[in-house]
Every structure is written in C-alpha cells, then in structure tokens.
Design an enzyme around this catalytic site. Structure first.
Site, short mmCIF file in Angstrom:
data_model
loop_
_atom_site.label_atom_id
_atom_site.label_comp_id
_atom_site.label_asym_id
_atom_site.label_seq_id
_atom_site.Cartn_x
_atom_site.Cartn_y
_atom_site.Cartn_z
N LYS A 145 40.53 41.74 38.05
CA LYS A 145 39.82 41.35 39.27
C LYS A 145 38.32 41.51 39.03
CE LYS A 145 40.57 41.93 44.22
NZ LYS A 145 40.66 40.52 44.58
N1 PMP Z 1 45.09 36.50 43.94
C1 PMP Z 1 43.76 36.63 43.98
C2 PMP Z 1 42.91 35.76 43.13
C3 PMP Z 1 43.18 37.58 44.84
O1 PMP Z 1 41.85 37.74 44.90
C4 PMP Z 1 44.02 38.40 45.65
C5 PMP Z 1 43.41 39.41 46.59
N2 PMP Z 1 43.20 40.65 45.96
C6 PMP Z 1 45.41 38.22 45.55
C7 PMP Z 1 45.91 37.26 44.70
C8 PMP Z 1 46.35 39.11 46.34
O2 PMP Z 1 46.35 40.37 45.73
P1 PMP Z 1 46.69 41.70 46.54
O3 PMP Z 1 48.02 41.47 47.15
O4 PMP Z 1 46.74 42.76 45.51
O5 PMP Z 1 45.62 41.86 47.56
#
Ligand code: PMP
Length: 301
Positions: free
Chosen positions: A149
């Site tokens: 991320k």
């Molecule tokens: N994909 C991307 C590109 C994201 O930015 C997010 C948000 N964090 C998600 C999926 C969903 O991830 P999470 O369930 O861990 O928030």
C-alpha cells in the site's frame, strides 16, 4: 506528526523530498466506529492494518515505521486531543525524505504523520455505484506490487478513476495483466451468481485486503454461500446476480451496473443487503465483539 500532536497548518514537509518528488510513502486506512453507549471508538482489525503498514514499509525499504504499540498509542493520543464523537478514519503514513534512487538510494531519512478525520457513512453504501471496466490495468507483482500500500501505486488507480469519471460512471474496476478482474481503487470485488460467490485471488494483482478476508468468512459461515477464490472474468460480472465492493472505508458497497449492464435488477441485491447488515452489526458491537475484530479507543468524557 513525527512524534507530536501538531496543528493541521504546521504539518509540513519540504518540496525537495522523496515523498513529494517520487511519491515515496506507505500508508494505511483505519476505521473507527463511534460507540455512544461506551463513549469511545472501536477500530476494526487494527492490528492487521498496523502489521500491513510494516509489511508495505519492508518491501519498499522505507525505514522508521513506528511499532504497532507506538501507533496504537499515537492514535489514542490523537483521539483524546480531537474529541470527535462520531465515526473516524485515520491514515498512518510513513514517508521518505532522503534516498534519491538515481544517486543515493540507500541514504534514507523518514518521517511519519497520521491525520484523523470524521468519516460519515457514504451514501453509495445505500444507493450502490455504477462501475466501468477500465482500460488501465493493475500492474503485476514484478512491476509495482499491488500487495504493497504505497502512495505511488495510487496513480495507476487515479488514471482509472478519472477515466470512469469522464465516462459518467462512479467507479472503475481494473483488470490485471492477464485480463482477469483485479480490484477498484479502494476495494475488492465480489460477484454472486447462482448462489455462489466469486472473488479474485490475492495473487491476481490486488491489495491483500483485510475486509476481503472477513467477507469471505461471513459469506461462507453466516450466509451459507460457497465462496470460490479464483480468476474472475469481466463477463462474469456482467452476468452476475449481484456484484459488490468491500473495503475498510467503503465497507460493503453494492454495484448496480458494470459497463452500463444492469446487475441483477439494477438495485442492491439480497445477499449484499444481508452481508451489509451483518458486517455493520459486527463493526458496531463494541464490547460485545465476540470475533476479535475490534480494538477499543480511549473513553472520551
Ligand atoms: N484495494 C485497494 C487498492 C485499496 O486501497 C483498499 C483500501 N485499503 C482495498 C483494496 C481494501 O482493503 P482493506 O479491506 O484492507 O481496506
């Protein structure tokens, strides 16, 4: 920011830093649900988010990531300082100031900041979103790993979002290099067809989403659906009875159309609604949390 609670206007970095010049930062998005009875927030899967922040920092070789204990402490301090008595979103971010990759890649100096904002429920959770399949692809793990991320990854997602916007749509779904469904700019994608759920694999160029894991579990254990984690074709989305997006911020968001094909009846479907209800119950359980999803914030008097 960098160990102290600072006024918004004082949270600054210099223009000539790696974070500004080449988007060298990693971050997390945390959600805290306000519990009026207990006068405190409850954060969903806090430890897993903090672990993922450290993992993103490891792969991108950004030093100085605070420990989970330090991050929890900083979050508590901020909540006490800001006194928001509503749902909040926190964005811990570790960024690089030094380490120009052409001349001195290993010279590294890092910083940290974490804003906390009110995060009211998005109206699209009720209305659903109209999605388009983007012409932009999610890159592979050997190009720009989506598992990590990092802010730089989000330019790929911004291109897709701008394309969807120009087409009069709400959200973009990106395919991966193999032409299979990957994810949106902030959520995982699920489809329900003939009583079965499908969602892409974690090796299909997606973030290892934390909500995705919870949703796979709920679909199976609580709604009794078979969940297939496999390659997903775009036309499976067109033909699905229901499609929905999942993520910490967007929670469970219904998709009402894909490339202007109505999904199901063009309104949020029964599995999506049942899942939303269950997910919200669990996130708002407060001290009655029996699943270990929630971490309590400080009591605010
Ligand atoms: N994909 C991307 C590109 C994201 O930015 C997010 C948000 N964090 C998600 C999926 C969903 O991830 P999470 O369930 O861990 O928030």
């Amino acid at each position: 920011m960098n160990g102290a609670v600072r006024p918004w206007a004082d949270a600054r970095v210099h223009v000539w830093t790696e974070v500004v010049l080449r988007a060298a930062s990693v971050f997390e998005g945390l959600r805290g649900y306000w519990n009026e009875d207990e006068s405190r927030h409850y954060f969903v899967h806090l430890d897993r988010h903090l672990r993922r922040l450290g993992e993103s920092a490891k792969v991108t070789r950004i030093p100085g990531c605070p420990s989970a204990a330090e991050l929890r402490e900083a979050l508590g301090e901020l909540l006490r300082a800001l006194r928001y008595r509503e749902d909040v979103y926190a964005r811990p971010t570790v960024f690089l100031t030094e380490g120009r990759y052409t001349s001195s890649p290993s010279a590294s100096d890092a910083g940290f900041f974490m804003p906390v904002f009110p995060a009211p429920r998005e109206s699209t959770i009720d209305t659903g979103v109209r999605c388009g399949i983007s012409t932009w692809r999610r890159p592979g793990d050997d190009m720009m790993p989506p598992r990590v991320k990092t802010a730089a990854n989000y330019y790929n997602l911004r291109l897709a979002r701008m394309e969807a916007d120009a087409a009069g749509l709400d959200e973009a779904i990106l395919l991966n290099g193999a032409g299979k469904v990957a994810e949106t700019g902030g959520a995982s994608v699920f489809a329900i067809r003939g009583g079965r759920a499908v969602t892409p694999k974690v090796t299909d160029s997606i973030l290892e989403s934390i909500t995705r894991d919870s949703v796979i579990d709920l679909l199976h254990a609580e709604l009794g659906l078979q969940v297939e984690v496999r390659d997903v074709d775009r036309t499976e989305l067109y033909l699905a009875d229901e499609v929905f997006l999942t993520g910490t911020l967007c929670e469970i968001t219904p998709v009402v159309s894909v490339d202007r094909f109505d999904i199901g009846g063009g309104t949020p479907g029964p599995v999506t609604r049942a899942l939303q209800e269950r997910y919200h119950q669990i996130c708002r359980a407060g001290k009655r949390d029996t699943r270990g999803w929630l971490t309590a914030g400080p009591v605010l008097d």
